[in-house]
Motif scaffolding. Structure first.
Motif, PDB file in Angstrom:
ATOM      1  N   GLU A  30       0.821  -1.213   0.000  1.00 55.77           N
ATOM      2  CA  GLU A  30       0.000   0.000   0.000  1.00 55.77           C
ATOM      3  C   GLU A  30       0.855   1.262   0.000  1.00 55.77           C
ATOM      4  N   LEU A  31       2.079   1.179   0.515  1.00 57.73           N
ATOM      5  CA  LEU A  31       2.930   2.368   0.603  1.00 57.73           C
ATOM      6  C   LEU A  31       3.565   2.744  -0.727  1.00 57.73           C
ATOM      7  N   ALA A  32       3.460   1.849  -1.711  1.00 59.32           N
ATOM      8  CA  ALA A  32       4.071   2.130  -3.005  1.00 59.32           C
ATOM      9  C   ALA A  32       3.335   3.227  -3.767  1.00 59.32           C
ATOM     10  N   SER A  33       2.051   3.422  -3.462  1.00 61.30           N
ATOM     11  CA  SER A  33       1.252   4.386  -4.216  1.00 61.30           C
ATOM     12  C   SER A  33       0.711   5.515  -3.350  1.00 61.30           C
ATOM     13  N   THR A  34       1.327   5.751  -2.208  1.00 59.13           N
ATOM     14  CA  THR A  34       0.860   6.824  -1.335  1.00 59.13           C
ATOM     15  C   THR A  34       2.039   7.556  -0.716  1.00 59.13           C
ATOM     16  N   THR A  35       1.756   8.696  -0.139  1.00 57.61           N
ATOM     17  CA  THR A  35       2.791   9.513   0.484  1.00 57.61           C
ATOM     18  C   THR A  35       2.843   9.251   1.977  1.00 57.61           C
ATOM     19  N   VAL A  36       4.042   9.090   2.506  1.00 57.06           N
ATOM     20  CA  VAL A  36       4.238   8.871   3.937  1.00 57.06           C
ATOM     21  C   VAL A  36       4.608  10.201   4.588  1.00 57.06           C
ATOM     22  N   VAL A  37       4.006  10.482   5.742  1.00 62.44           N
ATOM     23  CA  VAL A  37       4.266  11.750   6.431  1.00 62.44           C
ATOM     24  C   VAL A  37       4.940  11.560   7.788  1.00 62.44           C
ATOM     25  N   ALA A  38       4.943  10.352   8.322  1.00 65.47           N
ATOM     26  CA  ALA A  38       5.591  10.094   9.613  1.00 65.47           C
ATOM     27  C   ALA A  38       5.978   8.621   9.687  1.00 65.47           C
ATOM     28  N   LEU A  39       7.040   8.301  10.441  1.00 67.03           N
ATOM     29  CA  LEU A  39       7.504   6.925  10.545  1.00 67.03           C
ATOM     30  C   LEU A  39       8.102   6.666  11.923  1.00 67.03           C
ATOM     31  N   ALA A  40       8.239   5.381  12.247  1.00 67.06           N
ATOM     32  CA  ALA A  40       8.842   4.965  13.513  1.00 67.06           C
ATOM     33  C   ALA A  40       9.421   3.572  13.337  1.00 67.06           C
ATOM     34  N   ALA A  41      10.454   3.275  14.127  1.00 68.63           N
ATOM     35  CA  ALA A  41      11.089   1.957  14.085  1.00 68.63           C
ATOM     36  C   ALA A  41      11.217   1.430  15.506  1.00 68.63           C
ATOM     37  N   GLY A  42      10.707   0.240  15.733  1.00 66.80           N
ATOM     38  CA  GLY A  42      10.823  -0.396  17.034  1.00 66.80           C
ATOM     39  C   GLY A  42      11.986  -1.379  17.049  1.00 66.80           C
ATOM     40  N   PHE A  43      11.941  -2.308  17.994  1.00 65.05           N
ATOM     41  CA  PHE A  43      13.010  -3.284  18.117  1.00 65.05           C
ATOM     42  C   PHE A  43      13.149  -4.117  16.835  1.00 65.05           C
ATOM     43  N   ARG A  44      12.026  -4.688  16.384  1.00 63.68           N
ATOM     44  CA  ARG A  44      12.035  -5.493  15.156  1.00 63.68           C
ATOM     45  C   ARG A  44      10.776  -5.244  14.332  1.00 63.68           C
ATOM     46  N   HIS A  45      10.230  -4.027  14.416  1.00 65.74           N
ATOM     47  CA  HIS A  45       9.072  -3.691  13.584  1.00 65.74           C
ATOM     48  C   HIS A  45       9.153  -2.233  13.166  1.00 65.74           C
ATOM     49  N   SER A  46       8.377  -1.895  12.134  1.00 62.54           N
ATOM     50  CA  SER A  46       8.373  -0.532  11.578  1.00 62.54           C
ATOM     51  C   SER A  46       6.939  -0.068  11.390  1.00 62.54           C
ATOM     52  N   CYS A  47       6.739   1.243  11.418  1.00 62.17           N
ATOM     53  CA  CYS A  47       5.410   1.826  11.235  1.00 62.17           C
ATOM     54  C   CYS A  47       5.519   3.088  10.388  1.00 62.17           C
ATOM     55  N   ALA A  48       4.448   3.372   9.655  1.00 61.30           N
ATOM     56  CA  ALA A  48       4.395   4.577   8.817  1.00 61.30           C
ATOM     57  C   ALA A  48       2.981   5.137   8.825  1.00 61.30           C
ATOM     58  N   VAL A  49       2.898   6.471   8.748  1.00 62.60           N
ATOM     59  CA  VAL A  49       1.612   7.162   8.668  1.00 62.60           C
ATOM     60  C   VAL A  49       1.500   7.771   7.276  1.00 62.60           C
ATOM     61  N   THR A  50       0.390   7.516   6.587  1.00 64.27           N
ATOM     62  CA  THR A  50       0.195   8.050   5.244  1.00 64.27           C
ATOM     63  C   THR A  50      -0.424   9.440   5.300  1.00 64.27           C
ATOM     64  N   ALA A  51      -0.417  10.113   4.165  1.00 61.70           N
ATOM     65  CA  ALA A  51      -0.997  11.458   4.089  1.00 61.70           C
ATOM     66  C   ALA A  51      -2.494  11.434   4.349  1.00 61.70           C
ATOM     67  N   GLN A  52      -3.130  10.280   4.201  1.00 68.96           N
ATOM     68  CA  GLN A  52      -4.561  10.142   4.464  1.00 68.96           C
ATOM     69  C   GLN A  52      -4.852   9.847   5.930  1.00 68.96           C
ATOM     70  N   GLY A  53      -3.795   9.741   6.754  1.00 74.02           N
ATOM     71  CA  GLY A  53      -3.994   9.481   8.180  1.00 74.02           C
ATOM     72  C   GLY A  53      -4.069   8.014   8.551  1.00 74.02           C
ATOM     73  N   ALA A  54      -3.729   7.124   7.617  1.00 74.60           N
ATOM     74  CA  ALA A  54      -3.757   5.688   7.920  1.00 74.60           C
ATOM     75  C   ALA A  54      -2.421   5.268   8.537  1.00 74.60           C
ATOM     76  N   LEU A  55      -2.476   4.362   9.507  1.00 70.92           N
ATOM     77  CA  LEU A  55      -1.280   3.842  10.162  1.00 70.92           C
ATOM     78  C   LEU A  55      -1.053   2.401   9.730  1.00 70.92           C
ATOM     79  N   LEU A  56       0.151   2.125   9.216  1.00 69.80           N
ATOM     80  CA  LEU A  56       0.526   0.774   8.795  1.00 69.80           C
ATOM     81  C   LEU A  56       1.758   0.347   9.580  1.00 69.80           C
ATOM     82  N   CYS A  57       1.747  -0.876  10.115  1.00 64.22           N
ATOM     83  CA  CYS A  57       2.897  -1.423  10.833  1.00 64.22           C
ATOM     84  C   CYS A  57       3.213  -2.814  10.289  1.00 64.22           C
TER      85      CYS A  57
END
Length: 436
Positions: free
Chosen positions: A102-129
């Protein structure tokens, strides 16, 4: 000159900032710290990573330039370029670098990295981990939307929504995801190994989770004040005033109705043919007057009822011209908006802008206030909480995008006013709209 200073343990070189003569980089813009490595971006958008390289977390792809944000986990790194495209590299054993399609066709505005996982927030306000989900740290609740910020701990994730609420999910064995309901207007959040720290717009902070190293023991100056006990609501009128008012109401009813049950009513004489005499006519007039007063009183009491008055109002509106009715509704809405804005401004006036930055390590927290005060709390076994002598942090200007939508800053909203008349064809355009 924007230099970079790192302090604490440097067993893997994670605090050994590359010298300008070696890297050619001198002015830094931002920095992110992982468990055993550090990444920094320069003012020209280039990325420099140093420290542990055993998983390739410091091997920045050559095509990645123009960096706007970074996040470092245990063995992986994620960077966001100026076009809003996310790039992750390093350890991918749990899929923490395998970004969702899903991140290939949208803009990311915020991100985070945990111990062994990653998260991103899209311009539409969706959170993906994605990545390790052994403790539910990647199981984003379906009801979570309009996300503005995200932070990732070792095994938990926290997100701030547009209304200023803080939501955390994943491991909660130390209470790091138990956010109290009164934590509102959150503008920043940081997640450590098993704790969470959030900064509120009123200049206070909230922390939850493990406290064994003092990482959640907030300084007194940013602790929230204890709520005051609610005072009992007194009656608007005293007992004596209520009795007097009741008597006044009764007197008003007696006068308006003019009914005297004890008064003897004279007989009503009639003529032989059954028609009323003048006395009967006078009685009819009196009864008409009495029942007329009763009817007026009944109408007044019904009109005072909210349900009845609403029905009457709707009936009256149905008789009004549609254009006039629409104009009235627009004016009422604008009046409500103006009143709500004044109330919100008064509410926002009590807040103090004190926050400028926040970060969390495994067992310590760092907070930067608007007056330049740098608060570092928690584990200091490797001097990670001991500020180097002479370090004066640069205090940036807070971005309105970091504020919840419900918090007002300095500008009033643009009211929806009727559109201005468009210039007829051939008319001259205003001078400021002429092409240069």
């Amino acid at each position: 000159m924007r230099g970079l200073v790192c302090f604490g343990t440097s067993g893997r070189g994670q605090c050994d900032v590359p010298h300008a003569s070696v890297t050619g980089y001198r002015a830094y813009h931002s920095v992110a710290c992982g468990h055993l490595h550090t990444c920094a971006s320069t003012v020209t958008g280039q990325v420099v990573c140093f420290g542990d390289e055993s998983f390739g977390q410091c091997a920045v792809p050559p095509h990645v330039r123009g960096i706007s944000a970074m996040a470092c986990g245990f063995g992986h790194t994620c960077v966001l370029d100026a076009q809003g495209q996310l790039h992750c590299f390093g350890d991918n054993l749990y899929g923490q670098c395998q970004m969702p399609i899903e991140l290939a066709s949208t803009t990311v505005v915020a991100l985070a990295a945990g111990f062994r996982h990653s998260c991103a927030v899209t311009a539409q306000g969706a959170l993906l981990c994605w990545g390790d989900n052994s403790r539910g740290q990647c199981s984003v609740p379906r009801s979570l939307d309009k996300v503005r910020r995200v932070a990732a701990g070792d095994f938990h994730t926290c997100a701030i929504t547009a209304d200023g609420k803080l939501h955390c999910f994943g491991s909660n064995d130390h209470g790091q995801c138990s956010v109290p309901s009164d934590v509102e207007h959150v503008i920043a959040v940081a997640a450590g190994s098993n704790f969470t720290v959030a900064f509120l717009y009123n200049g206070t902070a909230w922390s939850g989770g493990s406290w064994g190293h003092g990482q959640t023991e907030l300084p007194e100056e940013i602790r929230p004040e204890a709520p005051l006990p609610e005072e009992p609501v007194e009656s608007e009128f005293g007992e004596e005033e209520e009795e007097v008012e009741q008597e006044e109401r009764e007197e008003e009813v007696d006068v308006s109705c003019e009914v005297h049950p004890t008064e003897e009513m004279p007989p009503v004489p009639t003529s032989p043919d059954g028609t009323e005499t003048e006395v009967a006519s006078e009685m009819q007039k009196r009864m008409t007057s009495t029942f007329g007063s009763l009817g007026e009183s009944l109408v007044e009491s019904l009109a005072a009822d909210p349900t009845i008055s609403s029905l009457i109002s709707e009936a009256q509106e149905s008789l009004v011209d549609p254009e006039e009715q629409a104009t009235r509704k627009i004016k009422a809405l604008l009046d409500k908006l103006a009143a709500a804005w004044e109330e919100a401004e008064a509410f926002a006036a009590q807040y103090v802008d004190r926050f400028r930055g926040m970060a969390a390590g495994c067992l310590h927290s760092c907070l930067l206030l608007s007056d330049g005060q740098f608060l570092v709390i928690g584990d200091d076994s490797a001097n990670q909480c001991t500020l180097p002598e002479g370090l004066v942090p640069k205090v940036p200007v807070i971005d309105e995008a970091d504020l919840p939508l419900g918090v007002l800053v300095h500008s009033k909203p643009k009211l929806l006013l009727p559109p201005e008349e468009v210039n007829p064809e051939g008319a001259e355009a205003p001078e400021d709209s002429q092409p240069g």
